[in-house]
Design an enzyme around this catalytic site. Structure first.
Site, PDB file in Angstrom:
ATOM      1  N   ASP A 137      44.850  37.720  55.477  1.00 36.72           N
ATOM      2  CA  ASP A 137      44.766  38.682  53.977  1.00 36.72           C
ATOM      3  C   ASP A 137      44.797  37.856  52.911  1.00 36.72           C
ATOM      4  O   ASP A 137      45.099  36.658  52.903  1.00 36.72           O
ATOM      5  CB  ASP A 137      46.244  39.692  54.142  1.00 36.72           C
ATOM      6  N   GLU A 138      44.256  38.578  51.743  1.00 38.12           N
ATOM      7  CA  GLU A 138      44.184  37.922  50.581  1.00 38.12           C
ATOM      8  C   GLU A 138      43.416  36.358  50.629  1.00 38.12           C
ATOM      9  O   GLU A 138      43.718  35.503  49.865  1.00 38.12           O
ATOM     10  CB  GLU A 138      45.633  37.526  49.827  1.00 38.12           C
ATOM     11  N   GLN A 140      40.860  35.405  49.214  1.00 39.49           N
ATOM     12  CA  GLN A 140      40.507  34.861  47.956  1.00 39.49           C
ATOM     13  C   GLN A 140      41.375  33.714  47.481  1.00 39.49           C
ATOM     14  O   GLN A 140      40.778  32.718  46.875  1.00 39.49           O
ATOM     15  CB  GLN A 140      40.079  36.098  47.095  1.00 39.49           C
ATOM     16  N   HIS A 235      33.089  51.356  33.717  1.00 41.08           N
ATOM     17  CA  HIS A 235      34.152  51.425  32.829  1.00 41.08           C
ATOM     18  C   HIS A 235      35.049  50.152  33.051  1.00 41.08           C
ATOM     19  O   HIS A 235      36.166  49.946  32.505  1.00 41.08           O
ATOM     20  CB  HIS A 235      35.135  52.704  33.442  1.00 41.08           C
TER      21      HIS A 235
HETATM   22  C1  LIG Z   1      41.219  40.945  40.421  1.00 39.75           C
HETATM   23  C2  LIG Z   1      42.062  39.841  40.462  1.00 39.75           C
HETATM   24  C3  LIG Z   1      43.323  40.096  41.470  1.00 39.75           C
HETATM   25  N1  LIG Z   1      44.336  38.972  41.602  1.00 39.75           N
HETATM   26  C4  LIG Z   1      45.488  39.118  42.247  1.00 39.75           C
HETATM   27  C5  LIG Z   1      46.297  40.405  42.107  1.00 39.75           C
HETATM   28  C6  LIG Z   1      46.944  40.677  43.419  1.00 39.75           C
HETATM   29  O1  LIG Z   1      47.866  39.917  43.564  1.00 39.75           O
HETATM   30  C7  LIG Z   1      45.788  40.046  44.364  1.00 39.75           C
HETATM   31  C8  LIG Z   1      45.052  41.268  45.082  1.00 39.75           C
HETATM   32  O2  LIG Z   1      45.511  42.024  45.958  1.00 39.75           O
HETATM   33  P1  LIG Z   1      44.846  43.348  46.702  1.00 39.75           P
HETATM   34  O3  LIG Z   1      45.559  43.066  48.072  1.00 39.75           O
HETATM   35  O4  LIG Z   1      43.484  43.029  46.735  1.00 39.75           O
HETATM   36  O5  LIG Z   1      45.410  44.534  45.785  1.00 39.75           O
HETATM   37  O6  LIG Z   1      44.875  39.362  43.759  1.00 39.75           O
HETATM   38  C9  LIG Z   1      44.177  37.757  40.879  1.00 39.75           C
HETATM   39  O7  LIG Z   1      44.978  36.903  41.147  1.00 39.75           O
HETATM   40  N2  LIG Z   1      42.984  37.808  39.952  1.00 39.75           N
HETATM   41  C10 LIG Z   1      41.907  38.601  39.879  1.00 39.75           C
HETATM   42  O8  LIG Z   1      41.222  38.426  38.901  1.00 39.75           O
HETATM   43 ZN   LIG Z   2      34.733  54.908  35.877  1.00 39.90          ZN
END
Ligand SMILES: Cc1cn([C@H]2C[C@H](O)[C@@H](COP(=O)(O)O)O2)c(=O)[nH]c1=O
Ligand SMILES: [Zn+2]
Ligand SMILES: Nc1ncnc2c1ncn2[C@@H]1O[C@H](COP(=O)(O)OP(=O)(O)O)[C@@H](O)[C@H]1O
Length: 252
Positions: A137-138, A140, A235
């Site tokens: 998960d997460e 990114q 938006h």
């Molecule tokens: C857009 C965005 C998000 N984050 C962080 C915020 C949350 O901790 C996670 C995403 O969690 P989810 O499971 O998708 O709800 O990412 C960030 O650090 N930077 C960003 O630009």
């Molecule tokens: Zn919208």
């Protein structure tokens, strides 16, 4: 019984080299499928018996904006795999301690146990031949090493399910996600509901004291509804960025 596949699972051990040139061995899960098609068992015997051999590994990516249901979908797939008596290991980056340090928790409170890891390479340390499915998960937030780790896991016969944000708050590709999406066999892109107009939301709005965060703000900021909301393309606002809203403001 229709469309039934009877599986035999075995292991072959392979030796590989990691990035530092060190040799390591991993067993490759080889699945040999004895096929029955449409309820009719193939009536071949002995040498002529038809086996379809395939290696069972692959990668699935679940992406989309925040609140689009990525964690729920990851949890749903993991629970289904458990019903199939599969053994599952779920990981999350240690940086994400929002709701829990040891679980994937969705915004509506569903959860499954997950192991926090600091670096992508640490995932292998917790995987053995008993594991069938690896959840991440997460994604990114992981270092670029996650791409090789996922590829190696899939190559070695594991089903890997990855959930992560495809875009950061600026609407730009987030960390290793583009590469993971490119190499995956299956990509599911989910949408939330735009907090402004109710349309499908593909982006995540970061709000600081109720105001849109600037393009130059740091990309990583762990949080939930206190700092973020899902929005549609129209938006989504990024001052100093390239959002539709800032383009319209600049033109007028
Ligand atoms: C857009 C965005 C998000 N984050 C962080 C915020 C949350 O901790 C996670 C995403 O969690 P989810 O499971 O998708 O709800 O990412 C960030 O650090 N930077 C960003 O630009
Ligand atoms: Zn919208
Ligand atoms: N604007 C919204 N659009 C869709 N779902 C929302 C919204 N706000 C809150 N939610 C909740 O978020 C849940 C999805 O949470 P989760 O699976 O954690 O999403 P993600 O991992 O993509 O951030 C939904 O089932 C719903 O209960």
């Amino acid at each position: 019984m229709s469309g039934c596949l009877l599986a035999k699972i075995g292991y072959n051990t392979s030796t590989d080299k990691n990035k530092d040139g060190k040799s390591f061995s991993k067993s490759v899960k080889m699945r040999t499928w004895n096929a029955r098609i449409g309820g009719l068992p193939l009536r071949l015997k002995g040498e002529n018996r038809m086996f379809v051999s395939m290696q069972g590994g692959w990668a699935e990516v679940i992406c989309g904006s925040m609140f689009s249901g990525k964690s729920e979908e990851l949890i749903r797939r993991v629970r289904r795999a458990r019903f199939a008596k599969q053994s599952i290991a779920v990981f999350k980056p240690a940086i994400d301690d929002r709701y829990s340090e040891t679980a994937v928790v969705s915004h509506n409170g569903n959860e499954i146990v997950a192991l926090p890891v600091a670096r992508a390479a640490d995932i292998w340390r917790h995987i053995d031949d008993e594991v069938d499915v690896v959840g991440i998960d997460e994604a990114q937030f992981f270092d670029e090493g996650i791409v090789d780790t996922v590829a190696e896991l899939a190559n070695h016969g594991y089903r890997v399910i990855i959930a992560g944000l495809d875009q950061d708050f600026r609407g730009e590709p987030f960390g290793p996600m583009p590469k993971l999406m490119a190499m995956a066999e299956l990509v599911t892109k989910l949408q939330a509901v735009c907090a402004v107009c109710g349309s499908p939301a593909s982006r995540t709005q970061r709000l600081i004291d109720g105001k849109p965060a600037h393009y130059d703000d740091p990309v990583i900021l762990v949080g939930a509804e206190e700092a973020y909301e899902p929005r549609c393309r129209l938006h989504h606002e990024v001052p100093n960025g390239v959002s539709v809203k800032s383009r319209c403001d600049a033109e007028n």
